[in-house]
Design a protein around this motif. Structure first.
Motif, PDB file in Angstrom:
ATOM      1  N   ASP A  95       1.920   4.285   1.827  1.00 22.17           N
ATOM      2  CA  ASP A  95       2.208   4.603   3.244  1.00 22.17           C
ATOM      3  C   ASP A  95       2.942   3.489   3.988  1.00 22.17           C
ATOM      4  O   ASP A  95       3.530   3.725   5.031  1.00 22.17           O
ATOM      5  CB  ASP A  95       1.003   5.135   4.053  1.00 22.17           C
ATOM      6  CG  ASP A  95       0.050   4.069   4.630  1.00 22.17           C
ATOM      7  OD1 ASP A  95       0.374   2.878   4.602  1.00 22.17           O
ATOM      8  OD2 ASP A  95      -1.024   4.494   5.108  1.00 22.17           O
ATOM      9  N   ASP A  96       2.951   2.241   3.478  1.00 20.05           N
ATOM     10  CA  ASP A  96       3.629   1.147   4.197  1.00 20.05           C
ATOM     11  C   ASP A  96       5.110   1.460   4.409  1.00 20.05           C
ATOM     12  O   ASP A  96       5.643   1.280   5.509  1.00 20.05           O
ATOM     13  CB  ASP A  96       3.527  -0.175   3.420  1.00 20.05           C
ATOM     14  CG  ASP A  96       2.113  -0.743   3.386  1.00 20.05           C
ATOM     15  OD1 ASP A  96       1.246  -0.248   4.137  1.00 20.05           O
ATOM     16  OD2 ASP A  96       1.885  -1.680   2.593  1.00 20.05           O
ATOM     17  N   HIS A 105       0.073  -7.108   3.122  1.00 23.45           N
ATOM     18  CA  HIS A 105       1.503  -6.976   3.424  1.00 23.45           C
ATOM     19  C   HIS A 105       2.186  -8.338   3.287  1.00 23.45           C
ATOM     20  O   HIS A 105       3.281  -8.459   2.730  1.00 23.45           O
ATOM     21  CB  HIS A 105       1.729  -6.464   4.847  1.00 23.45           C
ATOM     22  CG  HIS A 105       1.198  -5.088   5.091  1.00 23.45           C
ATOM     23  ND1 HIS A 105       1.404  -4.414   6.278  1.00 23.45           N
ATOM     24  CD2 HIS A 105       0.453  -4.256   4.321  1.00 23.45           C
ATOM     25  CE1 HIS A 105       0.826  -3.220   6.211  1.00 23.45           C
ATOM     26  NE2 HIS A 105       0.240  -3.107   5.042  1.00 23.45           N
ATOM     27  N   HIS A 157       0.822  -1.216   0.000  1.00 26.32           N
ATOM     28  CA  HIS A 157       0.000   0.000   0.000  1.00 26.32           C
ATOM     29  C   HIS A 157       0.854   1.263   0.000  1.00 26.32           C
ATOM     30  O   HIS A 157       1.957   1.257   0.567  1.00 26.32           O
ATOM     31  CB  HIS A 157      -0.867   0.060   1.270  1.00 26.32           C
ATOM     32  CG  HIS A 157      -1.645  -1.183   1.536  1.00 26.32           C
ATOM     33  ND1 HIS A 157      -1.519  -1.896   2.705  1.00 26.32           N
ATOM     34  CD2 HIS A 157      -2.550  -1.835   0.775  1.00 26.32           C
ATOM     35  CE1 HIS A 157      -2.328  -2.942   2.652  1.00 26.32           C
ATOM     36  NE2 HIS A 157      -2.960  -2.939   1.489  1.00 26.32           N
TER      37      HIS A 157
HETATM   38 ZN    ZN Z   1      -0.506  -1.291   4.500  1.00 23.38          ZN
END
Ligand code: ZN
Length: 252
Positions: free
Chosen positions: A27-28, A140, A25
């Motif tokens: 922002d990860d 994730h 994603h």
């Molecule tokens: Zn994430």
């Protein structure tokens, strides 16, 4: 000043020309490794982000128009990347919340590996952390597994996804070392701690660029400061320092 408990790993930053980050994603990477990325770009490493989804299932505002969220989150990630010195962000466009370590995803990550030809990669952990459920989002884990499968064997095998070589002219590539973020404490490798005290503010700035995700987090600086301080203590760094932690594995 990075410290390490891992013999011969990681490679010194000045021996790394290019690094590739693969996450599920937008922002990860900023939550897990933003301050470390800033130390890499400061050291002259050219860093590329490969984001598997557009984060179109993310956010907190129920009134936000959902058909706009993917575009907003891409733009947020591009801005966040700039704030830690990263100017090349590639999106694979898989649907958020339904990511699988499929052959298609492995091929698409392998393509980017062969395009970027990194000495170092950074990926999410494919393992579930039973101590903190939020770390182990299924996307994730899927992104981490697909990325590690792409690192070995796909990207280095000239006969895997032959269309990459035959149609696109992308030769096989071996990534020397791989950093894993968000791994459970009980994982099988010693942990590498990066002292990020000097780049913490840039991590915060990158996270604030993800407005659709963090605008409501009034305690973001305090929460992250506390977490990184505890991580530094676990790594034996001097009191008051901040650290991000990774597993580092040889993948050559
Ligand atoms: Zn994430």
């Amino acid at each position: 000043m990075p410290t390490t408990t891992v013999p011969n790993l990681p490679m010194p930053d000045d021996e790394v020309e290019r690094a590739l980050v693969v996450t599920a994603h937008p922002d990860d990477v900023d939550f897990g490794a933003g301050a470390t990325i800033a130390t890499w770009t400061d050291a002259g490493i050219e860093v590329v982000y490969c984001i598997c989804t557009d984060g179109d299932a993310g956010g907190f505002d129920l009134d936000f128009p959902r058909d706009q969220i993917a575009g907003v989150r891409r733009a947020e990630q591009i801005e966040a990347a700039k704030r830690v010195g990263v100017h090349d962000v590639r999106f694979l466009g898989y649907p958020d919340g339904r990511l699988e370590a499929s052959f298609d995803l492995r091929r698409d990550i392998s393509r980017v590996i062969r395009q970027v030809r990194p000495q170092r990669m950074l990926v999410s952990s494919p393992e579930r952390d039973y101590e903190r459920i939020g770390r182990s989002h299924p996307d994730h884990r899927a992104a981490g597994q697909a990325a590690l499968d792409a690192i070995y064997p796909d990207a280095r095998n000239p006969f895997a996804y032959p269309e990459l070589r035959l149609d696109e002219g992308l030769d096989a590539w071996i990534t020397q070392e791989t950093w894993i973020m968000g791994a459970p404490h009980a994982a099988h490798l010693p942990t590498h701690y990066v002292d990020v005290t000097d780049t913490f503010e840039r991590k915060l700035s990158a996270l604030r660029a993800h407005e659709s995700q963090t605008a409501h987090m009034d305690d973001l600086a305090e929460m992250l400061g506390n977490r990184l301080r505890i991580t530094a203590e676990q790594g034996g760094l001097p009191t008051g320092r901040l650290a991000e932690a990774f597993l580092v594995m040889a993948t050559a």
